[in-house]
Design an enzyme around this catalytic site. Structure first.
Site, PDB file in Angstrom:
ATOM      1  N   LYS A  55       0.950  -1.215  -0.102  1.00 24.21           N
ATOM      2  CA  LYS A  55      -0.158   0.176  -0.021  1.00 24.21           C
ATOM      3  C   LYS A  55       1.041   1.133   0.000  1.00 24.21           C
ATOM      4  O   LYS A  55       0.473   2.211  -0.682  1.00 24.21           O
ATOM      5  CB  LYS A  55      -1.071  -0.121   1.267  1.00 24.21           C
ATOM      6  CG  LYS A  55      -2.064  -1.003   0.939  1.00 24.21           C
ATOM      7  CD  LYS A  55      -2.814  -1.194   2.372  1.00 24.21           C
ATOM      8  CE  LYS A  55      -3.939  -2.371   2.333  1.00 24.21           C
ATOM      9  NZ  LYS A  55      -4.478  -2.604   3.635  1.00 24.21           N
ATOM     10  N   GLN A  99      -4.298  -1.525  10.152  1.00 29.53           N
ATOM     11  CA  GLN A  99      -4.265  -2.956   9.443  1.00 29.53           C
ATOM     12  C   GLN A  99      -5.199  -3.842  10.300  1.00 29.53           C
ATOM     13  O   GLN A  99      -4.556  -4.005  11.492  1.00 29.53           O
ATOM     14  CB  GLN A  99      -2.843  -3.401   9.032  1.00 29.53           C
ATOM     15  CG  GLN A  99      -2.703  -4.355   8.350  1.00 29.53           C
ATOM     16  CD  GLN A  99      -3.474  -4.633   7.010  1.00 29.53           C
ATOM     17  OE1 GLN A  99      -3.155  -3.514   6.195  1.00 29.53           O
ATOM     18  NE2 GLN A  99      -4.145  -5.397   6.654  1.00 29.53           N
ATOM     19  N   ASP A 122     -10.963   3.198   5.022  1.00 31.77           N
ATOM     20  CA  ASP A 122     -11.406   1.836   4.622  1.00 31.77           C
ATOM     21  C   ASP A 122     -12.843   1.735   4.801  1.00 31.77           C
ATOM     22  O   ASP A 122     -13.293   0.894   4.406  1.00 31.77           O
ATOM     23  CB  ASP A 122     -11.069   1.144   6.001  1.00 31.77           C
ATOM     24  CG  ASP A 122      -9.455   0.329   5.798  1.00 31.77           C
ATOM     25  OD1 ASP A 122      -9.362   0.051   4.710  1.00 31.77           O
ATOM     26  OD2 ASP A 122      -8.967  -0.038   6.855  1.00 31.77           O
TER      27      ASP A 122
END
Length: 297
Positions: A55, A99, A122
């Site tokens: 990412k 994460q 997210d």
């Protein structure tokens, strides 16, 4: 029998990243603002480390500032929440990505709830979830994997309106937001899950089938409607004939050939779209937070 189209998620993701990079360059030239994405990694999970690293690399390619906070496995929930509050207040950070999975002593929902919804790239915060389900697709930050699936579906079909869509799996990360997105496209949507009866019969009705259950090759070719578009979100590692391992999806890919109209491969299908959509969300968040017009990406 007919030829089944292979949906190239990597090529579509590369195009989206290029579009994000162009829009980010325009934003930087017009305002001096470079969108910032901060990934928070707690512990030493190898898969999570790989995801966060990839990412970060993709963000750099797209002209997005990449930041990373690495915390030890022993980090307390209170310490993590303190860091989230600090990132919320940092104006150089437009997107916060924690994460998952987190260590067992930390409640992931409490952490998600602590993220500023305007920086929740997210799309898991209750405010973004509520806006998505209330029809505010243009206002919510949408979860990355389902949005990537939607972009692939839009490319594969001239119109989604009126299509019968079946979503296999009802997770908060993929299944539920996927259904909300399909409803926003005027599909007729059915959820299928572990308690559903006669799953093959339900799947055979689907013009659009999205699978996200994490069960290798659960969906057989005979469960797929002739000409259906199949989006396979599953990434499952299984033993290969040579004794090594390989990645397969939730759908028996070989069996789907000649039946499905189009299908995403695993790997190379939905996976690359997830990271590309994360970068898109970061760019959108940067524009919204500063009251600037959102780019059409």
């Amino acid at each position: 029998m007919h030829e089944t189209k292979r949906i190239d998620g990597k090529a579509r993701a590369d195009q989206l990243v290029a579009d994000v990079a162009a829009a980010a360059a325009k934003l930087r030239a017009a305002s001096g603002v470079a969108p910032g994405l901060c990934a928070v990694l707690v512990g030493n999970d190898p898969a999570s480390q790989i995801y966060v690293r990839s990412k970060g690399k993709a963000a750099t390619v797209a002209g997005i500032q990449s930041f990373q906070q690495n915390l030890p496995e022993t980090t307390s929930e209170a310490e993590l929440l303190t860091l989230i509050a600090k990132l919320n207040a940092d104006d150089t950070i437009d997107g916060i990505l924690v994460q998952l999975p987190l260590p067992k002593h930390i409640d992931p929902q409490r952490v998600i709830d602590a993220i500023d919804p305007a920086k929740d790239v997210d799309g898991f915060h209750a405010q973004n979830v509520g806006q998505l389900w209330s029809g505010g697709v243009r206002r919510a930050l949408v979860p990355c994997t389902p949005y990537g699936c939607l972009l692939l579906l839009r490319d594969a079909l001239p119109s989604l309106a009126g299509a019968e869509a079946v979503v296999l799996g009802r997770s908060n990360i993929v299944g539920k937001p996927m259904a909300a997105l399909l409803l926003s496209e005027n599909c007729t949507v059915t959820f299928v899950h572990s308690r559903s009866r006669d799953i093959p019969a339900i799947l055979r009705r689907a013009d659009i089938l999205v699978t996200a259950v994490g069960q290798p090759e659960l969906v057989r070719g005979s469960w797929i409607k002739e000409g259906a578009v199949v989006i396979d979100v599953g990434i499952n590692r299984v033993a290969a004939a040579d004794g090594k391992s390989k990645l397969v999806g939730d759908v028996a890919f070989a069996e789907a050939q000649g039946i499905a109209g189009a299908i995403t491969p695993v790997p190379g299908g939905v996976g690359p779209m997830t990271i590309a959509c994360l970068l898109r969300n970061t760019l959108i968040a940067a524009c919204r937070r500063r009251g600037r017009a959102e780019p059409d990406v």
